[in-house]
Write a protein that holds these residues in place. Structure first.
Motif, short mmCIF file in Angstrom:
data_model
loop_
_atom_site.label_atom_id
_atom_site.label_comp_id
_atom_site.label_asym_id
_atom_site.label_seq_id
_atom_site.Cartn_x
_atom_site.Cartn_y
_atom_site.Cartn_z
N ILE A 173 0.81 -1.22 0.00
CA ILE A 173 0.00 0.00 0.00
C ILE A 173 0.85 1.27 0.00
O ILE A 173 0.32 2.35 -0.26
N LEU A 174 2.15 1.17 0.27
CA LEU A 174 2.98 2.38 0.36
C LEU A 174 2.96 3.22 -0.90
O LEU A 174 2.75 4.44 -0.82
N PRO A 175 3.16 2.64 -2.11
CA PRO A 175 3.10 3.51 -3.29
C PRO A 175 1.72 4.13 -3.49
O PRO A 175 1.61 5.26 -3.99
N GLY A 176 0.67 3.44 -3.09
CA GLY A 176 -0.67 4.00 -3.19
C GLY A 176 -0.84 5.22 -2.30
O GLY A 176 -1.49 6.20 -2.68
N VAL A 177 -0.24 5.17 -1.11
CA VAL A 177 -0.32 6.30 -0.19
C VAL A 177 0.40 7.52 -0.78
O VAL A 177 -0.12 8.64 -0.75
N VAL A 178 1.59 7.30 -1.33
CA VAL A 178 2.37 8.41 -1.88
C VAL A 178 1.66 9.01 -3.09
O VAL A 178 1.55 10.24 -3.23
N LEU A 179 1.16 8.17 -4.00
CA LEU A 179 0.49 8.67 -5.19
C LEU A 179 -0.82 9.38 -4.83
O LEU A 179 -1.20 10.36 -5.48
N ALA A 180 -1.51 8.90 -3.81
CA ALA A 180 -2.73 9.57 -3.37
C ALA A 180 -2.41 10.96 -2.83
O ALA A 180 -3.17 11.92 -3.05
N TYR A 181 -1.30 11.08 -2.13
CA TYR A 181 -0.88 12.39 -1.62
C TYR A 181 -0.60 13.35 -2.78
O TYR A 181 -1.02 14.52 -2.75
N VAL A 182 0.08 12.86 -3.80
CA VAL A 182 0.40 13.69 -4.97
C VAL A 182 -0.88 14.10 -5.70
O VAL A 182 -1.03 15.24 -6.15
N ALA A 183 -1.83 13.17 -5.83
CA ALA A 183 -3.07 13.44 -6.57
C ALA A 183 -4.05 14.27 -5.76
O ALA A 183 -5.06 14.75 -6.31
#
Length: 276
Positions: free
Chosen positions: A51-61
């Motif tokens: 889930i870590l990349p999902g968290v980072v990409l959600a922050y960016v989006a």
């Protein structure tokens, strides 16, 4: 004596931490039994790391971090399940590749994209800093996942022990597997604020492993696992107050102690039965 027992929970942030832990204990305890029985213990580990990349990409989006975590966790779990079912590669190998790959991607994104995300809170949780939104999310996921598991535990059990008989009985075994993966992802998301990515795997494995050592019927095993998860979270928060330690690792330590105690008890009981 009464003050010694109740003082930690006189603080609102301690009560919130214990409440969220108890909410998470229901779905985590139930799921841990099926993960242990199916040999899917690494699945919880894979999802929690993925889930870590999902968290980072959600922050960016600019979307809720929880949404990104759920999409990444569910997508990775289903991809691992599809690869395992459509190749000669064994499940543990597929999970190892997916887990390490997604976690590596998350770390690369985290370091490459400037953000105000606190990696420590994502990895290890921040039980003492949770807010009303975390409690509401935990309550919703606990109710949905826990309710679904309690309603369908017999079907999931049949698919776990005898998938051929389950198919003959008309059960959609593949869809049950995907539903189980979705529930794992949702539960990991609920635990994100409580114990973080790394330590969430303990709550998805240890209660079921302890219950497996103590119980011989699945219904009893499910009850024992939920009780172990609930007791560990409540006691872990309480002990962490007096030890001045972080709640999440304290909870995991208590789970380890209980597992060792259950293992020793089972060995002693087995030897007595053999000798008798």
């Amino acid at each position: 004596m009464t003050e010694f027992l109740t003082l930690p929970f006189s603080f609102p942030f301690m009560r919130d931490a214990a409440l969220l832990g108890l909410m998470v204990a229901l779905p985590a305890g139930l799921l841990s039994c099926f993960l242990v029985l199916r040999g899917w213990s690494l699945m919880g580990d894979a999802v929690s790391h993925a889930i870590l990349p999902g968290v980072v990409l959600a922050y960016v989006a600019g979307v809720p971090l929880i949404l990104g975590a759920f999409v990444a966790g569910l997508g990775s779990a289903m991809a691992a399940g599809w690869l395992q079912g459509n190749s000669r590669i064994k499940r543990d190998t597929v999970l190892g590749v997916v887990m390490s790959g997604m976690f590596g991607l998350g770390m690369v994104l985290y370091t490459a994209i400037p953000s105000e995300l606190h990696l420590d809170h994502i990895l290890f949780g921040n039980m003492l800093g949770i807010g009303p939104d975390d409690l509401r999310l935990g309550a919703i996921i606990s109710a949905l996942v826990g309710g679904a598991l309690l309603l369908k535990w017999r079907d999931i059990a049949l698919a776990s022990f005898d998938p051929v008989q389950a198919r003959v009985s008309g059960l959609a075994v593949r869809w049950l597997d995907y539903a189980l993966l979705a529930m794992i992802s949702a539960t990991v998301v609920a635990m994100l604020s409580a114990v973080g990515i790394i330590l969430s795997v303990a709550l998805l494995i240890a209660p079921g492993a302890i219950a497996f050592l103590l119980a011989r019927r699945l219904a009893v095993m499910l009850g024992v696992a939920v009780a172990v998860a609930g007791f560990s979270t409540l006691a872990g928060v309480w002990v962490s107050f007096w030890l001045d330690s972080a709640p999440a690792p304290t909870i995991v330590l208590l789970l380890l102690i209980q597992f060792i105690a259950a293992f020793l008890w089972r060995n002693v009981a087995t030897r007595r039965n053999t000798a008798g």
